[in-house]
Scaffold this motif. Structure first.
Motif, short mmCIF file in Angstrom:
data_model
loop_
_atom_site.label_atom_id
_atom_site.label_comp_id
_atom_site.label_asym_id
_atom_site.label_seq_id
_atom_site.Cartn_x
_atom_site.Cartn_y
_atom_site.Cartn_z
N LYS A 118 27.85 9.45 22.36
CA LYS A 118 28.25 10.29 23.48
C LYS A 118 26.86 11.69 23.30
CE LYS A 118 31.47 13.48 25.32
NZ LYS A 118 32.86 14.21 25.03
N ALA A 119 26.16 11.48 24.21
CA ALA A 119 25.02 12.49 24.32
C ALA A 119 25.04 13.25 25.69
CB ALA A 119 23.64 11.60 24.07
N LEU A 120 24.88 14.59 25.57
CA LEU A 120 24.72 15.44 26.78
C LEU A 120 23.80 16.17 26.80
CD1 LEU A 120 28.70 16.19 26.38
CD2 LEU A 120 27.68 14.54 28.25
N LEU A 121 23.11 16.78 27.97
CA LEU A 121 22.32 17.77 28.00
C LEU A 121 23.02 19.31 28.25
CD1 LEU A 121 19.77 15.98 30.48
CD2 LEU A 121 19.52 16.05 27.82
N LEU A 122 22.50 20.11 27.52
CA LEU A 122 23.12 21.38 27.69
C LEU A 122 22.08 22.49 27.89
CD1 LEU A 122 26.25 22.63 25.69
CD2 LEU A 122 24.45 24.18 26.69
N ALA A 196 30.19 15.12 20.32
CA ALA A 196 29.01 14.45 21.23
C ALA A 196 27.74 15.15 20.38
CB ALA A 196 28.77 15.35 22.65
N VAL A 197 26.59 14.38 20.90
CA VAL A 197 25.34 14.87 20.48
C VAL A 197 24.91 15.77 21.76
CG1 VAL A 197 22.93 14.35 19.95
CG2 VAL A 197 24.84 12.81 18.98
N CYS A 198 24.61 17.22 21.51
CA CYS A 198 24.49 18.05 22.74
C CYS A 198 22.80 18.38 22.40
CB CYS A 198 25.13 19.29 22.50
SG CYS A 198 26.88 19.21 23.04
N ILE A 199 22.18 18.05 23.47
CA ILE A 199 20.73 18.19 23.46
C ILE A 199 20.72 19.49 24.30
CG2 ILE A 199 18.32 17.76 24.33
CD1 ILE A 199 21.10 14.93 23.98
N VAL A 200 20.32 20.85 23.42
CA VAL A 200 19.99 22.08 24.29
C VAL A 200 18.57 22.17 24.81
CG1 VAL A 200 19.88 24.55 23.77
CG2 VAL A 200 21.68 23.21 22.51
N ILE A 201 18.72 22.41 26.04
CA ILE A 201 17.42 22.61 26.92
C ILE A 201 17.18 23.97 27.29
CG2 ILE A 201 16.39 21.85 29.08
CD1 ILE A 201 17.14 19.45 27.32
N ASP A 202 15.90 24.24 27.16
CA ASP A 202 15.36 25.62 27.35
C ASP A 202 13.96 25.59 27.88
OD1 ASP A 202 15.75 28.40 28.07
OD2 ASP A 202 15.97 29.34 25.86
N ASP A 203 13.27 26.65 28.27
CA ASP A 203 11.91 26.65 28.60
C ASP A 203 11.05 26.88 27.40
OD1 ASP A 203 12.93 29.33 28.29
OD2 ASP A 203 11.98 30.08 30.28
#
Length: 234
Positions: A118-122, A196-203
């Protein structure tokens, strides 16, 4: 219909769409940044086989730190991210997000890390006052581009919130950055990210103070694994 097409044709002649970076005319399948600039204008940060594209030691629970490009202070990339962050060019976020997504899919550690999980973009949350003032969260629009390429879902905005309206951290020492960001995030719906595997997104990834603070909250809330993915690293 014909009148509309005529108006669009006239506007295209008078005010052609140009690349935000190089200023050259965009083709019909390009949005805000041309394909050439996305491919060749900036220095790639990701180095194959590395757990971190930067030289920073990752805290426990963070399995990957992946940046697309190296930040160029005073250069084209800084200006591009400034346009995204402060001048409402949210389409730029989606363009660079798609490029980030392609880069992630070229990283075996990412691909294997999310396989059959379970992978999610955060996207890193903005405080409500800052979001109201700006009108949008740039990290969310980067995540939209990543989602388009990877087919991963973006965590609902209310799942994780920013409870502390921190001042800009530009020029801060690492210790001051950590104090500034401490206690800034709150997980409101832990069930959404549990196991879940959370993929933290930033600039931009600089010292990791912000994303590491967020990751610690995600880990305590039951997130199985955290990855960090950014457009640039400074």
């Amino acid at each position: 219909m014909l009148l509309t097409k005529f108006k669009e044709g006239v506007l295209e002649v008078l005010f052609p769409k140009v690349c935000t970076v190089c200023g050259l005319k965009l083709s019909t399948n390009e949005n805000f940044v041309c394909t050439v600039c996305l491919k060749d204008k900036f220095e790639e940060a990701y180095r194959g086989g590395k757990q971190a594209s930067s030289d920073i030691l990752l805290p426990e629970g963070i399995s990957l730190q992946h940046a697309l490009w190296n930040f160029d202070k005073g250069g084209h990339l800084q200006e591009l991210l400034h346009q995204l962050k402060y001048n409402r060019l949210i389409g730029v976020g989606e363009d660079v997000g798609r490029q980030l997504g392609k880069s992630l899919l070229g990283n075996p550690l990412f691909v294997n890390g999310i396989k059959n999980k379970k992978a999610l973009l955060l996207p890193v949350p903005l405080h409500k006052k800052k979001r109201r003032m700006r009108g949008y969260n740039q990290a969310f629009h980067i995540a939209k581009g990543v989602a388009e390429v990877t087919n991963l879902h973006i965590v609902r905005q209310e799942t994780v919130i920013r409870t502390k309206n921190t001042s800009t951290q530009t020029g801060f020492s690492l210790e001051k950055r950590r104090k500034n960001i401490s206690g800034a995030f709150q997980v409101q719906n832990p069930e959404a990210i549990e196991d879940a595997v959370c993929i933290v997104i930033d600039d931009v990834f600089t010292t990791g103070a912000t994303t590491f603070e967020l990751a610690s909250k995600l880990k305590k809330a039951g997130c199985k694994e955290i990855m960090i993915a950014t457009v640039a690293q400074a």
